[in-house]
Design a protein around this motif. Sequence first.
Motif, PDB file in Angstrom:
ATOM      1  N   MET A  69       0.811  -1.218   0.000  1.00 43.25           N
ATOM      2  CA  MET A  69       0.000   0.000   0.000  1.00 43.25           C
ATOM      3  C   MET A  69       0.847   1.273   0.000  1.00 43.25           C
ATOM      4  N   ASN A  70       2.028   1.208   0.584  1.00 42.37           N
ATOM      5  CA  ASN A  70       2.899   2.397   0.638  1.00 42.37           C
ATOM      6  C   ASN A  70       4.197   2.068  -0.086  1.00 42.37           C
ATOM      7  N   ARG A  71       4.064   1.773  -1.382  1.00 45.53           N
ATOM      8  CA  ARG A  71       5.140   1.149  -2.136  1.00 45.53           C
ATOM      9  C   ARG A  71       6.222   2.125  -2.563  1.00 45.53           C
ATOM     10  N   THR A  72       7.458   1.651  -2.464  1.00 45.74           N
ATOM     11  CA  THR A  72       8.587   2.357  -3.064  1.00 45.74           C
ATOM     12  C   THR A  72       9.244   1.423  -4.063  1.00 45.74           C
ATOM     13  N   ASP A  73       9.695   1.983  -5.196  1.00 42.77           N
ATOM     14  CA  ASP A  73      10.309   1.193  -6.269  1.00 42.77           C
ATOM     15  C   ASP A  73      11.753   1.628  -6.470  1.00 42.77           C
ATOM     16  N   THR A  74      12.651   0.656  -6.594  1.00 43.02           N
ATOM     17  CA  THR A  74      14.048   0.946  -6.868  1.00 43.02           C
ATOM     18  C   THR A  74      14.552  -0.030  -7.926  1.00 43.02           C
ATOM     19  N   LYS A  75      15.224   0.501  -8.962  1.00 45.91           N
ATOM     20  CA  LYS A  75      15.743  -0.352 -10.029  1.00 45.91           C
ATOM     21  C   LYS A  75      17.259  -0.501  -9.913  1.00 45.91           C
ATOM     22  N   PHE A  76      17.731  -1.659 -10.372  1.00 46.28           N
ATOM     23  CA  PHE A  76      19.152  -1.973 -10.405  1.00 46.28           C
ATOM     24  C   PHE A  76      19.451  -2.610 -11.759  1.00 46.28           C
ATOM     25  N   VAL A  77      20.659  -2.386 -12.265  1.00 46.70           N
ATOM     26  CA  VAL A  77      21.089  -2.993 -13.525  1.00 46.70           C
ATOM     27  C   VAL A  77      22.352  -3.790 -13.255  1.00 46.70           C
TER      28      VAL A  77
ATOM     29  N   ARG B  41      18.052  -4.451 -31.220  1.00 48.63           N
ATOM     30  CA  ARG B  41      19.138  -4.547 -30.237  1.00 48.63           C
ATOM     31  C   ARG B  41      18.804  -5.659 -29.250  1.00 48.63           C
ATOM     32  N   PHE B  42      19.707  -6.625 -29.129  1.00 49.24           N
ATOM     33  CA  PHE B  42      19.546  -7.737 -28.211  1.00 49.24           C
ATOM     34  C   PHE B  42      20.539  -7.547 -27.066  1.00 49.24           C
ATOM     35  N   MET B  43      20.016  -7.392 -25.855  1.00 50.09           N
ATOM     36  CA  MET B  43      20.861  -7.125 -24.690  1.00 50.09           C
ATOM     37  C   MET B  43      20.920  -8.378 -23.823  1.00 50.09           C
ATOM     38  N   LYS B  44      21.558  -9.393 -24.361  1.00 44.91           N
ATOM     39  CA  LYS B  44      21.525 -10.737 -23.792  1.00 44.91           C
ATOM     40  C   LYS B  44      21.988 -10.794 -22.343  1.00 44.91           C
ATOM     41  N   ASP B  45      23.060 -10.117 -22.000  1.00 38.17           N
ATOM     42  CA  ASP B  45      23.659 -10.275 -20.677  1.00 38.17           C
ATOM     43  C   ASP B  45      23.232  -9.214 -19.668  1.00 38.17           C
ATOM     44  N   ILE B  46      22.372  -8.272 -20.088  1.00 35.70           N
ATOM     45  CA  ILE B  46      21.910  -7.232 -19.164  1.00 35.70           C
ATOM     46  C   ILE B  46      20.697  -7.737 -18.383  1.00 35.70           C
ATOM     47  N   VAL B  47      20.678  -7.433 -17.090  1.00 31.15           N
ATOM     48  CA  VAL B  47      19.575  -7.834 -16.212  1.00 31.15           C
ATOM     49  C   VAL B  47      19.032  -6.588 -15.508  1.00 31.15           C
ATOM     50  N   ILE B  48      17.714  -6.426 -15.536  1.00 33.19           N
ATOM     51  CA  ILE B  48      17.055  -5.309 -14.863  1.00 33.19           C
ATOM     52  C   ILE B  48      16.306  -5.858 -13.650  1.00 33.19           C
ATOM     53  N   ILE B  49      16.663  -5.374 -12.480  1.00 35.43           N
ATOM     54  CA  ILE B  49      16.034  -5.794 -11.227  1.00 35.43           C
ATOM     55  C   ILE B  49      15.225  -4.617 -10.686  1.00 35.43           C
ATOM     56  N   GLU B  50      13.981  -4.876 -10.314  1.00 33.43           N
ATOM     57  CA  GLU B  50      13.172  -3.825  -9.689  1.00 33.43           C
ATOM     58  C   GLU B  50      12.639  -4.320  -8.352  1.00 33.43           C
ATOM     59  N   LEU B  51      12.978  -3.600  -7.304  1.00 34.09           N
ATOM     60  CA  LEU B  51      12.534  -3.912  -5.951  1.00 34.09           C
ATOM     61  C   LEU B  51      11.321  -3.052  -5.625  1.00 34.09           C
ATOM     62  N   LYS B  52      10.218  -3.711  -5.293  1.00 38.73           N
ATOM     63  CA  LYS B  52       8.985  -3.024  -4.926  1.00 38.73           C
ATOM     64  C   LYS B  52       8.663  -3.452  -3.500  1.00 38.73           C
ATOM     65  N   ARG B  53       8.794  -2.516  -2.554  1.00 37.86           N
ATOM     66  CA  ARG B  53       8.617  -2.900  -1.158  1.00 37.86           C
ATOM     67  C   ARG B  53       7.670  -1.953  -0.432  1.00 37.86           C
ATOM     68  N   ASP B  54       7.202  -2.426   0.698  1.00 38.63           N
ATOM     69  CA  ASP B  54       6.218  -1.694   1.487  1.00 38.63           C
ATOM     70  C   ASP B  54       6.938  -0.666   2.357  1.00 38.63           C
ATOM     71  N   GLY B  55       6.957   0.571   1.892  1.00 47.40           N
ATOM     72  CA  GLY B  55       7.613   1.648   2.623  1.00 47.40           C
ATOM     73  C   GLY B  55       9.088   1.375   2.829  1.00 47.40           C
ATOM     74  N   LEU B  56       9.551   1.565   4.052  1.00 48.94           N
ATOM     75  CA  LEU B  56      10.969   1.369   4.368  1.00 48.94           C
ATOM     76  C   LEU B  56      11.180   0.120   5.218  1.00 48.94           C
ATOM     77  N   VAL B  57      10.323  -0.889   5.022  1.00 49.12           N
ATOM     78  CA  VAL B  57      10.485  -2.161   5.717  1.00 49.12           C
ATOM     79  C   VAL B  57      11.841  -2.756   5.350  1.00 49.12           C
ATOM     80  N   PRO B  58      12.600  -3.291   6.327  1.00 47.32           N
ATOM     81  CA  PRO B  58      13.913  -3.881   6.016  1.00 47.32           C
ATOM     82  C   PRO B  58      13.826  -4.917   4.903  1.00 47.32           C
ATOM     83  N   SER B  59      14.793  -4.885   3.995  1.00 48.36           N
ATOM     84  CA  SER B  59      14.777  -5.759   2.827  1.00 48.36           C
ATOM     85  C   SER B  59      16.005  -6.659   2.812  1.00 48.36           C
ATOM     86  N   PRO B  60      15.812  -7.986   2.816  1.00 49.02           N
ATOM     87  CA  PRO B  60      16.962  -8.891   2.760  1.00 49.02           C
ATOM     88  C   PRO B  60      17.805  -8.691   1.502  1.00 49.02           C
TER      89      PRO B  60
END
Length: 254
Positions: A22-30, A189-208
């Motif tokens: 409900m109180n989501r924050t999104d962070t992307k990593f490459v 363009r084929f980006m075979k070895d690139i990985v996009i990670i998106e973390l969607k978490r509930d506010g600032l709850v600790p994330s493993p």
Amino acid sequence: MEEILRQFDPITLDEMSGIRLMNRTDTKFVTTRPMLEQLLKMAQHDYYVQEIDQRHIAAYYTVYFDTPDCVMYTTHETGHTNRQKLRIRSYVDSHLNFLEVKTKNNKGRTKKKRVSLDDFNPDQSSEFNLLSDDYSEFLHSHLRYAPETLSRQLENRFDRITLVNKGKTERLTIDTNLRFHNVSTENIRFMKDIVIIELKRDGLVPSPILRMLRDLRIKPHGFSKYVIGSALTNHELHCNRLKPKVADIERMLR
């Protein structure tokens, strides 16, 4: 990759639907595929993997619409926080398709409105009629652009892994095998070895996963598939603000 994912406890799509951030924050990593394999091995005991029909990797297709001079792209590239995207998102394996309007406001919040497309085929996307009466009310209610000024600009295919932490306070989407086809330039363009990670978490709850990402030196990195894909496949587009990100990606690809 499947061999590693089989070591995770599974979570079903029905169980996933009960997780509401409900109180989501999104962070992307490459990052890169070898780094992803290390990350998955580290995350096995702290996360579930989404499983559909005994599969852990799902195929996705997206086609983005824009004006002939790519106003939606330019609005994003020049840093405007109040912006929109129009796309069709297809969940290929489950044959579900949606016409989606994504709106981001100047407070950084993103809202997504969508309507189901029952007769859409990703392999015949050129036949889709954006001006059909079936979608007129939806588009005029949620889109700032006149539909008659828009056309297909960029196609994107990728494979997605979805993880959920054992506390069910966050979702992690992991996109691999990115492929871009620019409808205007016909460049691919084929980006075979690139990985996009998106973390969607509930506010600032600790994330493993944040600790694991730090240990692997995988840092936050903004990545819009439409914007980056367009910049990589249409060299006539203005992309000064994107050059550092594109340079990072090209370095990873090497």
